[in-house]
Design a protein around this motif. Sequence first.
Motif, PDB file in Angstrom:
ATOM      1  N   GLY A 101      -9.666   4.904   1.034  1.00  0.00           N
ATOM      2  CA  GLY A 101     -10.374   3.852   1.752  1.00  0.00           C
ATOM      3  C   GLY A 101      -9.513   3.306   2.872  1.00  0.00           C
ATOM      4  O   GLY A 101      -8.319   3.611   2.970  1.00  0.00           O
ATOM      5  N   PHE A 102     -10.123   2.502   3.720  1.00  0.00           N
ATOM      6  CA  PHE A 102      -9.422   1.917   4.866  1.00  0.00           C
ATOM      7  C   PHE A 102      -9.557   0.394   4.832  1.00  0.00           C
ATOM      8  O   PHE A 102     -10.614  -0.120   4.448  1.00  0.00           O
ATOM      9  N   PRO A 103      -8.500  -0.327   5.226  1.00  0.00           N
ATOM     10  CA  PRO A 103      -7.167   0.191   5.530  1.00  0.00           C
ATOM     11  C   PRO A 103      -6.349   0.408   4.257  1.00  0.00           C
ATOM     12  O   PRO A 103      -6.561  -0.263   3.252  1.00  0.00           O
ATOM     13  N   THR A 104      -5.419   1.353   4.309  1.00  0.00           N
ATOM     14  CA  THR A 104      -4.490   1.618   3.216  1.00  0.00           C
ATOM     15  C   THR A 104      -3.083   1.661   3.797  1.00  0.00           C
ATOM     16  O   THR A 104      -2.873   2.258   4.856  1.00  0.00           O
ATOM     17  N   PHE A 105      -2.134   1.035   3.101  1.00  0.00           N
ATOM     18  CA  PHE A 105      -0.772   0.908   3.616  1.00  0.00           C
ATOM     19  C   PHE A 105       0.212   1.622   2.687  1.00  0.00           C
ATOM     20  O   PHE A 105       0.101   1.532   1.459  1.00  0.00           O
ATOM     21  N   PHE A 106       1.177   2.303   3.302  1.00  0.00           N
ATOM     22  CA  PHE A 106       2.232   2.989   2.559  1.00  0.00           C
ATOM     23  C   PHE A 106       3.580   2.651   3.180  1.00  0.00           C
ATOM     24  O   PHE A 106       3.689   2.499   4.405  1.00  0.00           O
ATOM     25  N   LEU A 107       4.595   2.563   2.321  1.00  0.00           N
ATOM     26  CA  LEU A 107       5.968   2.463   2.792  1.00  0.00           C
ATOM     27  C   LEU A 107       6.642   3.791   2.476  1.00  0.00           C
ATOM     28  O   LEU A 107       6.744   4.185   1.312  1.00  0.00           O
ATOM     29  N   VAL A 108       7.077   4.481   3.521  1.00  0.00           N
ATOM     30  CA  VAL A 108       7.680   5.806   3.381  1.00  0.00           C
ATOM     31  C   VAL A 108       9.152   5.708   3.744  1.00  0.00           C
ATOM     32  O   VAL A 108       9.504   5.269   4.845  1.00  0.00           O
ATOM     33  N   ASN A 109      10.000   6.112   2.813  1.00  0.00           N
ATOM     34  CA  ASN A 109      11.444   6.120   3.052  1.00  0.00           C
ATOM     35  C   ASN A 109      11.979   7.468   2.590  1.00  0.00           C
ATOM     36  O   ASN A 109      12.180   7.692   1.401  1.00  0.00           O
ATOM     37  N   GLY A 110      12.177   8.384   3.534  1.00  0.00           N
ATOM     38  CA  GLY A 110      12.508   9.753   3.162  1.00  0.00           C
ATOM     39  C   GLY A 110      11.295  10.399   2.524  1.00  0.00           C
ATOM     40  O   GLY A 110      10.206  10.422   3.099  1.00  0.00           O
ATOM     41  N   TRP A 111      11.471  10.928   1.305  1.00  0.00           N
ATOM     42  CA  TRP A 111      10.357  11.504   0.561  1.00  0.00           C
ATOM     43  C   TRP A 111       9.813  10.533  -0.482  1.00  0.00           C
ATOM     44  O   TRP A 111       8.954  10.899  -1.284  1.00  0.00           O
ATOM     45  N   THR A 112      10.312   9.302  -0.472  1.00  0.00           N
ATOM     46  CA  THR A 112       9.838   8.286  -1.409  1.00  0.00           C
ATOM     47  C   THR A 112       8.694   7.513  -0.771  1.00  0.00           C
ATOM     48  O   THR A 112       8.853   6.937   0.310  1.00  0.00           O
ATOM     49  N   VAL A 113       7.554   7.503  -1.440  1.00  0.00           N
ATOM     50  CA  VAL A 113       6.350   6.883  -0.886  1.00  0.00           C
ATOM     51  C   VAL A 113       5.816   5.860  -1.882  1.00  0.00           C
ATOM     52  O   VAL A 113       5.647   6.164  -3.068  1.00  0.00           O
ATOM     53  N   ARG A 114       5.557   4.660  -1.394  1.00  0.00           N
ATOM     54  CA  ARG A 114       4.976   3.600  -2.216  1.00  0.00           C
ATOM     55  C   ARG A 114       3.734   3.058  -1.522  1.00  0.00           C
ATOM     56  O   ARG A 114       3.750   2.818  -0.314  1.00  0.00           O
ATOM     57  N   GLU A 115       2.681   2.854  -2.294  1.00  0.00           N
ATOM     58  CA  GLU A 115       1.437   2.317  -1.738  1.00  0.00           C
ATOM     59  C   GLU A 115       1.378   0.813  -1.957  1.00  0.00           C
ATOM     60  O   GLU A 115       1.682   0.318  -3.049  1.00  0.00           O
ATOM     61  N   TYR A 116       0.990   0.097  -0.913  1.00  0.00           N
ATOM     62  CA  TYR A 116       0.863  -1.359  -1.003  1.00  0.00           C
ATOM     63  C   TYR A 116      -0.502  -1.706  -1.579  1.00  0.00           C
ATOM     64  O   TYR A 116      -1.532  -1.216  -1.110  1.00  0.00           O
ATOM     65  N   ALA A 117      -0.502  -2.567  -2.596  1.00  0.00           N
ATOM     66  CA  ALA A 117      -1.756  -2.923  -3.261  1.00  0.00           C
ATOM     67  C   ALA A 117      -1.995  -4.426  -3.277  1.00  0.00           C
ATOM     68  O   ALA A 117      -2.874  -4.902  -4.001  1.00  0.00           O
ATOM     69  N   GLY A 118      -1.232  -5.185  -2.486  1.00  0.00           N
ATOM     70  CA  GLY A 118      -1.383  -6.635  -2.483  1.00  0.00           C
ATOM     71  C   GLY A 118      -2.394  -7.113  -1.460  1.00  0.00           C
ATOM     72  O   GLY A 118      -3.130  -6.328  -0.850  1.00  0.00           O
ATOM     73  N   ASN A 119      -2.424  -8.418  -1.273  1.00  0.00           N
ATOM     74  CA  ASN A 119      -3.323  -9.018  -0.288  1.00  0.00           C
ATOM     75  C   ASN A 119      -2.849  -8.697   1.123  1.00  0.00           C
ATOM     76  O   ASN A 119      -1.650  -8.659   1.402  1.00  0.00           O
ATOM     77  N   ARG A 120      -3.808  -8.488   2.009  1.00  0.00           N
ATOM     78  CA  ARG A 120      -3.459  -8.153   3.388  1.00  0.00           C
ATOM     79  C   ARG A 120      -3.137  -9.427   4.168  1.00  0.00           C
ATOM     80  O   ARG A 120      -4.031 -10.228   4.464  1.00  0.00           O
ATOM     81  N   SER A 121      -1.857  -9.592   4.474  1.00  0.00           N
ATOM     82  CA  SER A 121      -1.417 -10.697   5.321  1.00  0.00           C
ATOM     83  C   SER A 121      -0.090 -10.306   5.943  1.00  0.00           C
ATOM     84  O   SER A 121       0.626  -9.443   5.418  1.00  0.00           O
ATOM     85  N   GLN A 122       0.236 -10.920   7.062  1.00  0.00           N
ATOM     86  CA  GLN A 122       1.492 -10.609   7.733  1.00  0.00           C
ATOM     87  C   GLN A 122       2.677 -10.881   6.823  1.00  0.00           C
ATOM     88  O   GLN A 122       3.582 -10.047   6.681  1.00  0.00           O
ATOM     89  N   GLU A 123       2.674 -12.027   6.177  1.00  0.00           N
ATOM     90  CA  GLU A 123       3.800 -12.409   5.317  1.00  0.00           C
ATOM     91  C   GLU A 123       3.972 -11.437   4.154  1.00  0.00           C
ATOM     92  O   GLU A 123       5.094 -11.001   3.848  1.00  0.00           O
ATOM     93  N   ASN A 124       2.874 -11.077   3.499  1.00  0.00           N
ATOM     94  CA  ASN A 124       2.961 -10.200   2.331  1.00  0.00           C
ATOM     95  C   ASN A 124       3.431  -8.798   2.705  1.00  0.00           C
ATOM     96  O   ASN A 124       4.225  -8.183   1.983  1.00  0.00           O
ATOM     97  N   LEU A 125       2.941  -8.268   3.828  1.00  0.00           N
ATOM     98  CA  LEU A 125       3.346  -6.926   4.240  1.00  0.00           C
ATOM     99  C   LEU A 125       4.821  -6.880   4.633  1.00  0.00           C
ATOM    100  O   LEU A 125       5.537  -5.935   4.290  1.00  0.00           O
TER     101      LEU A 125
END
Length: 255
Positions: A145-169
Amino acid sequence: RATAITAMVPSILNASATMKTKIHSLPLLRRMTFASFLIATILLSWNNWAGIQFVHAAATTAAPEKAEGVIQLTAKNFDKSLSDGNAWLIEFYAPWCSHCTRFAPAYEAVAKQLHSEKNNKHKVKVAKIDGAAERALSSRFSVKGFPTFFLVNGWTVREYAGNRSQENLVKFATETYEEVEAMPFLFGPFGPMGQLRSFLMRSGAWVVGLYENLTETRGLKPLIAMAVLCFGGIVVGLIMIVVLGVFMMSKMKQD
């Protein structure tokens, strides 16, 4: 180094001989299954390598584009961009997604804040991917689904599942990301299953493009175009079966 490599040669040869003996002891069906798996692995590895080489060759013409501080990633610059050693906060969006449109100003603020901060645990670059257009990348990340956020560091990938806000991201990208379980490498975007999903999506897009070419450019009727594609798939499958059969029969005769 040369001495170490020379010392390793007998071990490598012994391991190869052992594997050859084990393979020859398998029934024909299992041999063919093993060979098919090996060929698929080689094709997927080549597909990934070829994509990276293409990105390197096109680096001068496919540099990441910036939009209000947010870096636009595509299939052409994705692997090259993420190999710079930084962490990347990536948003998958769609132009028709109203949630994405409303959150765009806040995400631009996230980019400006993270790109200006230098005292984080790691430097974070902020990017976005048009998931509707870049379907192969969406498949690699299993975007649902959209939008979906990921933090990618090398080959380590984490999906963000919190509330969408500037502070939280910002907090997720710099502090709380370690609290989120990383994707298993096997099923992640850089693992074999992610590469397989991307390969299948690109293959499907290629088949659809070929179908459109046959019907629109060549003027073939839809049923005839589908028959041509089916016939081509059958021919390719038969060729692979014959090649595998000849290979296995030759091995059996040697035994």
